[in-house]
Design an enzyme around this catalytic site. Sequence first.
Site, PDB file in Angstrom:
ATOM      1  N   SER A   1       0.816  -1.212   0.000  1.00  0.00           N
ATOM      2  CA  SER A   1       0.000   0.000   0.000  1.00  0.00           C
ATOM      3  C   SER A   1       0.853   1.268   0.000  1.00  0.00           C
ATOM      4  O   SER A   1       1.536   1.534  -0.971  1.00  0.00           O
ATOM      5  CB  SER A   1      -0.944  -0.058   1.206  1.00  0.00           C
ATOM      6  OG  SER A   1      -1.929   0.903   1.106  1.00  0.00           O
TER       7      SER A   1
ATOM      8  N   ASP B   1      -1.865   6.219  -3.507  1.00  0.00           N
ATOM      9  CA  ASP B   1      -0.806   5.452  -2.850  1.00  0.00           C
ATOM     10  C   ASP B   1      -0.416   4.291  -3.769  1.00  0.00           C
ATOM     11  O   ASP B   1      -0.889   4.208  -4.905  1.00  0.00           O
ATOM     12  CB  ASP B   1      -1.255   4.977  -1.457  1.00  0.00           C
ATOM     13  CG  ASP B   1      -2.393   3.968  -1.527  1.00  0.00           C
ATOM     14  OD1 ASP B   1      -3.180   4.027  -2.494  1.00  0.00           O
ATOM     15  OD2 ASP B   1      -2.495   3.117  -0.625  1.00  0.00           O
TER      16      ASP B   1
ATOM     17  N   ASP C   1      -1.102   1.152  -4.077  1.00  0.00           N
ATOM     18  CA  ASP C   1      -2.096   0.230  -4.623  1.00  0.00           C
ATOM     19  C   ASP C   1      -3.400   0.940  -4.975  1.00  0.00           C
ATOM     20  O   ASP C   1      -4.419   0.276  -5.258  1.00  0.00           O
ATOM     21  CB  ASP C   1      -2.341  -0.960  -3.692  1.00  0.00           C
ATOM     22  CG  ASP C   1      -2.990  -0.578  -2.382  1.00  0.00           C
ATOM     23  OD1 ASP C   1      -2.847   0.582  -1.963  1.00  0.00           O
ATOM     24  OD2 ASP C   1      -3.646  -1.432  -1.764  1.00  0.00           O
TER      25      ASP C   1
ATOM     26  N   ASP D   1      -5.823   2.476  -3.618  1.00  0.00           N
ATOM     27  CA  ASP D   1      -7.130   2.457  -2.949  1.00  0.00           C
ATOM     28  C   ASP D   1      -7.371   3.775  -2.224  1.00  0.00           C
ATOM     29  O   ASP D   1      -8.425   3.979  -1.643  1.00  0.00           O
ATOM     30  CB  ASP D   1      -7.264   1.258  -1.993  1.00  0.00           C
ATOM     31  CG  ASP D   1      -6.235   1.234  -0.893  1.00  0.00           C
ATOM     32  OD1 ASP D   1      -5.247   2.002  -0.963  1.00  0.00           O
ATOM     33  OD2 ASP D   1      -6.401   0.442   0.053  1.00  0.00           O
TER      34      ASP D   1
HETATM   35 MG    MG Z   1      -3.435   1.438  -0.130  1.00  0.00          MG
END
Ligand code: MG
Length: 450
Positions: free
Chosen positions: A94, A235, A237, A239
């Site tokens: 992340s 970020d 990943d 999300d």
């Molecule tokens: Mg993330």
Amino acid sequence: MDLFGSSGVRGVAPGELTPELVLRVARATGTIFEAERVALGRDTRETGRLLVGAAASGLAAAGSDVDRLGVVPTPSLQAYCERESVPGVVITASHNPPEYNGVKLVAADGVELSNERLEAVESRLDDAGYATWDRTGSIRSVENANRAYNRELLAALDREAIADADLRVVIDPGHGAGALTSPELFRELGVEVRTIHAQPDGHFPGRDPEPVAENLTDLGRLVAAADADLGIAHDGDADRAMFFDETGAFVEGDAVLAALAAAELRAGDVAVSAVNASQRLVDVVEAADAELRLTPIGSTYITTAIRELRADGRSVPIAGEGNGGILFPAYRIARDGAYTAGRLCELLAAREASLGELIAPYDEYHNVRHNVAYDDSAERAAMLEAIDAAAEVADGTVDRTDGCRIGYDDGWVLARPSGTEPLVRVYAEARDPDRAAALAAGMRDRLAAV
Ligand code: MG
């Protein structure tokens, strides 16, 4: 849960988060899922490819076929899981620095695994089963997961309204998985797109994966120079989404969450956030005659709370944290940086407002954050004692949902150990910037003196 922290298994890879550990987690996951097929993806980190190999081996050894999606945002993998009704594993750390990696687990409905299910996986780490040779899984590559994810986002967002607003946007995916999806999505939404740090690169040469102001100075400058309406940063990943306004100024995530919540909440609704929730959100929830449910910090606690509330028949139109991780549960119980950015564009279009104008009502509070690092468990324990001592002498209300939040009439301070890194995070908020700085510094100095 010792292994699964507030946001999955994390560690420096491959020495700490080893291929062996990932294989064991994957095999236990396959055993618990009992699924014929499991989706597997990763973000752009250098160690992602080798850890995906370990995860694929573990899943196939437990008897599941493996769909390897390649580099995907976590919400793209979650969309795939829901579409195909298969559970999933994503190799990502992340927002953590490049040397970290981690494992997140997703159920067949596209929602992160509940804490209860994570505990079940953890309990099978040492005695997970093996399939017999003729029942082991096959491993195949799936090419179009990101394309299908973007198509789904396009269908879920109001393309016409967004296109009519003639927005110019600068997107900074930070060399993460969002580089493969967000620039294309916003072009398809009829937005004029510029990009920065938009090549997937596990060395993260342009900036660190964490979308905080100090890592995003290039984006702010480019928004101003390009005369753009807003800047969007993800970020590693994707999300999460953080934003810059039309002047190139960083917008606090709490202000964006408050603005989106104000547009979503109706009387009787529940908003879910973490114990570091801003007074901005508290005020918005009160104004809407809605309810605010606070959880420990970490996305799994928030998704678990949303599921419980909805099972009780409560309406939860919005949830999330001031770090840019926002959920619109009617769409999916998942944090999704691209969907959040799309919803913000819809709101700008509907209000015919600039981002600066939209967040102005939520701009009057000031947030200060510090990280205080510790070297070993003894130092960590001493810091926790220092927090207890601070709480005991504090002339305010103390909330122990997660760490220690001390509320005063004019602000609050929270100290809690990070779930993923060897440090204690200190947060403070007040209307007066000097008061916020003093609250945060007071706690930081107590910890640093340990
Ligand atoms: Mg993330």
